[in-house]
Motif scaffolding. Structure first.
Motif, mmCIF file in Angstrom:
data_model
loop_
_atom_site.group_PDB
_atom_site.id
_atom_site.type_symbol
_atom_site.label_atom_id
_atom_site.label_comp_id
_atom_site.label_asym_id
_atom_site.label_seq_id
_atom_site.Cartn_x
_atom_site.Cartn_y
_atom_site.Cartn_z
ATOM 1 N N SER A 11 0.857 -1.184 0.000
ATOM 2 C CA SER A 11 0.000 0.000 0.000
ATOM 3 C C SER A 11 0.894 1.235 0.000
ATOM 4 O O SER A 11 2.087 1.154 0.331
ATOM 5 N N SER A 18 -3.254 -6.612 5.582
ATOM 6 C CA SER A 18 -4.048 -6.038 6.676
ATOM 7 C C SER A 18 -3.555 -6.619 7.999
ATOM 8 O O SER A 18 -2.809 -7.609 8.004
ATOM 9 N N PRO A 19 -3.984 -6.047 9.127
ATOM 10 C CA PRO A 19 -3.540 -6.583 10.422
ATOM 11 C C PRO A 19 -3.808 -8.080 10.598
ATOM 12 O O PRO A 19 -3.032 -8.784 11.242
ATOM 13 N N ASP A 20 -4.884 -8.590 9.974
ATOM 14 C CA ASP A 20 -5.200 -10.015 10.091
ATOM 15 C C ASP A 20 -4.483 -10.871 9.046
ATOM 16 O O ASP A 20 -4.707 -12.070 8.952
ATOM 17 N N SER A 22 -4.733 -10.541 5.762
ATOM 18 C CA SER A 22 -5.442 -10.638 4.482
ATOM 19 C C SER A 22 -4.919 -9.605 3.487
ATOM 20 O O SER A 22 -4.314 -8.598 3.863
ATOM 21 N N TRP A 25 -7.605 -5.962 0.381
ATOM 22 C CA TRP A 25 -7.530 -4.554 -0.024
ATOM 23 C C TRP A 25 -6.870 -4.379 -1.392
ATOM 24 O O TRP A 25 -6.971 -3.315 -1.989
ATOM 25 N N ILE A 138 -4.108 1.944 3.772
ATOM 26 C CA ILE A 138 -4.916 1.010 4.571
ATOM 27 C C ILE A 138 -4.777 1.267 6.064
ATOM 28 O O ILE A 138 -5.484 0.668 6.855
ATOM 29 N N GLY A 141 -1.386 -2.577 9.470
ATOM 30 C CA GLY A 141 -1.215 -3.910 8.915
ATOM 31 C C GLY A 141 0.186 -4.421 9.094
ATOM 32 O O GLY A 141 0.933 -3.962 9.970
#
Length: 181
Positions: A11, A18-20, A22, A25, A138, A141
């Protein structure tokens, strides 16, 4: 000697997931566009992945790199691989990659993540960076970069921008600087 290329999307604010973990995005490319992915893939015959990256890829469905030799670095290998082309490596990544680079073959694609890329960068084992900057913020993450002990001079090989704002920054790493200590 084979080269190692970190080919990865980030990004604009410097996150690769992402933080999880994934990557939902990430936008879908416009019809007929792959941002040079197919051309890059023809040069590679091996991938390097951390365990978290490997597990994320397995959620996408069928294993996407069946024709490549895939090395997944982990402290605890699972009982079975997603595909016969996957090998779990518990050795030190820097030692393993140093030896792998000496073997005949094509480009070694360092897929990610940053926990694997950081020690390889620190040891001068990454030859090129192909960063695809996604025009999205985002906010939080998994970061593209982890702490490095010294600066890394880069030489810009090329840039490319697509109409949707996706931008490639392609760098070669310069010689590793002297460390003091």
């Amino acid at each position: 000697m084979r080269k190692v290329v970190l080919y990865i999307a980030t990004s604009l604010d410097g996150f690769i997931a992402s933080p999880d973990g994934s990557v939902e995005w990430l936008p879908s490319p416009p019809p007929g566009e792959d941002y040079g992915y197919a051309d890059f893939l023809t040069t590679a015959d091996a991938t390097l992945l951390g365990r978290a990256t490997y597990e994320q890829i397995t959620t996408f469905g069928e294993w996407p790199y069946p024709t490549l030799t895939n090395y997944v670095f982990t402290r605890r290998p699972p009982h079975e691989a997603a595909h016969p082309s996957v090998q779990f490596i518990t050795d030190d990544p820097t030692r393993f990659v140093r030896e792998l680079r000496q073997q005949p073959g094509g480009t070694i694609w360092l897929i990610g993540g940053s926990t694997l890329a950081s020690p390889l960068l620190a040891e001068g084992l990454v030859d090129e960076l192909m960063l695809f900057v996604v025009p999205r913020l985002i906010g939080a993450g998994i970061p593209l970069w982890r702490h490095q002990e010294h600066t890394q001079p880069l030489h810009l090989l090329r840039t490319q921008t697509w109409p949707d704002g996706m931008t490639l920054l392609h760098y070669r790493l310069s010689e590793m600087p002297e460390t003091t200590g």
